[in-house]
Scaffold this active site. Structure first.
Site, short mmCIF file in Angstrom:
data_model
loop_
_atom_site.label_atom_id
_atom_site.label_comp_id
_atom_site.label_asym_id
_atom_site.label_seq_id
_atom_site.Cartn_x
_atom_site.Cartn_y
_atom_site.Cartn_z
N HIS A 214 23.98 18.99 71.38
CA HIS A 214 24.34 17.84 70.54
C HIS A 214 23.08 17.19 69.96
O HIS A 214 22.98 16.96 68.75
CB HIS A 214 25.12 16.81 71.38
CG HIS A 214 25.45 15.54 70.65
ND1 HIS A 214 26.68 15.30 70.08
CD2 HIS A 214 24.70 14.43 70.37
CE1 HIS A 214 26.69 14.11 69.51
NE2 HIS A 214 25.49 13.56 69.67
N GLU A 215 22.11 16.93 70.82
CA GLU A 215 20.89 16.26 70.36
C GLU A 215 20.04 17.16 69.48
O GLU A 215 19.45 16.70 68.50
CB GLU A 215 20.08 15.75 71.55
CG GLU A 215 20.77 14.66 72.35
CD GLU A 215 21.04 13.40 71.54
OE1 GLU A 215 20.36 13.17 70.52
OE2 GLU A 215 21.95 12.63 71.91
N HIS A 224 27.07 12.65 63.50
CA HIS A 224 28.26 12.70 64.35
C HIS A 224 29.47 13.19 63.56
O HIS A 224 29.68 12.80 62.40
CB HIS A 224 28.57 11.32 64.93
CG HIS A 224 27.65 10.94 66.05
ND1 HIS A 224 27.33 9.64 66.33
CD2 HIS A 224 26.99 11.70 66.96
CE1 HIS A 224 26.52 9.61 67.37
NE2 HIS A 224 26.29 10.85 67.76
N CYS A 225 30.25 14.05 64.19
CA CYS A 225 31.45 14.61 63.54
C CYS A 225 32.66 13.72 63.77
O CYS A 225 32.88 13.23 64.88
CB CYS A 225 31.71 16.01 64.10
SG CYS A 225 33.12 16.83 63.34
N CYS A 230 34.63 18.22 68.54
CA CYS A 230 33.43 19.00 68.24
C CYS A 230 32.30 18.53 69.15
O CYS A 230 32.28 17.36 69.58
CB CYS A 230 33.07 18.79 66.76
SG CYS A 230 31.48 19.46 66.21
N CYS A 249 32.64 22.60 65.34
CA CYS A 249 33.82 22.74 64.49
C CYS A 249 33.42 23.50 63.22
O CYS A 249 32.24 23.76 62.98
CB CYS A 249 34.39 21.37 64.17
SG CYS A 249 33.38 20.44 62.97
#
Length: 298
Positions: A214-215, A224-225, A230, A249
Site C-alpha cells: 500500500h505504502e 487511495h482507491c 483494493c 483493483c
C-alpha cells in the site's frame, strides 16, 4: 461531506478505455466478480471520516507520477530500530514479496538506529507507548536516498504518528519525495496485551505485506482507491485494514502497469508462488482464478 460509493459507470470510467489494448490486457483490466465494489463506509472507517474524490486512470496520467527509469529502478527497504525475529515479520519475505508485487529489484539496507537527536518521539496518550514522528523519518530518508533508488522505504516495529493531533498512523509516504515509512507495531496481538496464537507469524506477515505494498503504491503516485475493495483503500483501524484485500483493483493495476510495464501473467505467477510458500490460501485461490480469467483465450 457524505461519501457515496461510485456506481458501475463511474467505476468503468475510472479504469478508462481498454478497447485498443492487447486482448490479454483487456482481460486483465476488465472488471469481474473477483473485484468487489467499494462498500458504504461505517462510522470510524476511513472514507466516513475522510471522504475522497478518488483518482481515475486519467487523473493518474495527468498527475505526472514517478516512474522507474534506467537510472532509478531499485526499491530499497531499510529496517528502523529493533527488528528482532521474535516479534517481527521476516525481512527476507518482505523483500521477496516487494519484488514479486512490483517486478523490480529490491535491496535491504543495514538497520537504521533510532537517535533521539534526529527523531522526535512522544508517549501515546492512550497506549502509553513511545511513538516516532513520521515527518522526521521521511526527512532523514531523503538525505540518505541511494542514487539508483526508485524509492526508499523504512520498515519499523515502532509505533508512528504523523502530527501532534493524530493518534497514530500505520505508515506515511511522500508521493514525489520517493521515501516512506510504515510500522508493523499494531499488527501483532502483543501490542494490545494479548497472547500470540499459533498463527502469529503468518498473520503478522500477511498484515505487513499488505501495508508494505500500500505504502509503496503511493510512491508510484497511486492515491487511495474509492472504486473497489483494493489494497489501496485507506484504513482508519486494524479491522478496516484486515478487511481490504491484498490485491490491486483494475483501476490501480492499470496505473501500476503503466508505470512499470511488467508481464501481467508472470507477475501473477510469482505472487501465487509467494502465497503458496507462506500459506496464504485465500490469496492463492484468488490468483489462480485471476490467471484463469486472464488466460482463458490464451
Amino acid at each position: 461531506m457524505k461519501f457515496n460509493p461510485p456506481g458501475e459507470k463511474e467505476r468503468l470510467k475510472a479504469i478508462g478505455s481498454i478497447e485498443k489494448l492487447p486482448e490479454i490486457l483487456k482481460r486483465a483490466f476488465k472488471p469481474s466478480a473477483q473485484y468487489e465494489p467499494m462498500p458504504v463506509p461505517m462510522p470510524g472507517d476511513w472514507l466516513y471520516e475522510h471522504p475522497e474524490n478518488g483518482q481515475t486512470f486519467t487523473d493518474f496520467i495527468n498527475s505526472n507520477p514517478n516512474r522507474p527509469d534506467k537510472k532509478r529502478n531499485k526499491i530499497y527497504l531499510r529496517p528502523l530500530g529493533d527488528f528482532s525475529k521474535e516479534r517481527s515479520p521476516s525481512i527476507e519475505k518482505l523483500k521477496d514479496y516487494t519484488s514479486a508485487y512490483f517486478c523490480l529489484e529490491v535491496e535491504v539496507l543495514p538497520t537504521l538506529p533510532i537517535k533521539e537527536d534526529e527523531l522526535t518521539t512522544r508517549v501515546n496518550l492512550y497506549t502509553k507507548m513511545e511513538q516516532i514522528l513520521t515527518t522526521d523519518i521521511l526527512n532523514l530518508l531523503k538525505k540518505n536516498l541511494p542514487g539508483d533508488a526508485f524509492c526508499l522505504m523504512a520498515i519499523t516495529m515502532e509505533d508512528l504518528y504523523p502530527a501532534p493531533s493524530w493518534n497514530f498512523v500505520f505508515g506515511q509516504a511522500s508521493l514525489k519525495g520517493r521515501v516512506g515509512v510504515y510500522s508493523f507495531a499494531r499488527y501483532g496481538p502483543a501490542f494490545y496485551g494479548e497472547k500470540r496464537g499459533g498463527n502469529y507469524k503468518k498473520l503478522l506477515l500477511w498484515r505487513s505485506c499488505k501495508v508494505l505494498v500500500h505504502e509503496i503504491g503511493h510512491q508510484f503516485g497511486l492515491e487511495h482507491c474509492i472504486f473497489y475493495s483494493c489494497v489501496m483503500n485507506g484504513s482508519n483501524h486494524l479491522q478496516e485494514s484486515d478487511a481490504r484485500p491484498i490485491h490491486l483493483c483494475p483501476v490501480d493495476l492499470r496505473k501500476l502497469y503503466y508505470s512499470i510495464g511488467f508481464d501481467i501473467v508472470e507477475r501473477y505467477k510469482k505472487l501465487q508462488q509467494f502465497y503458496e510458500v507462506c500459506g496464504f490460501q485465500k490469496e492463492v485461490k484468488w490468483v489462480r482464478e485471476r490467471l484463469r480469467e486472464v488466460l482463458r483465450d490464451g
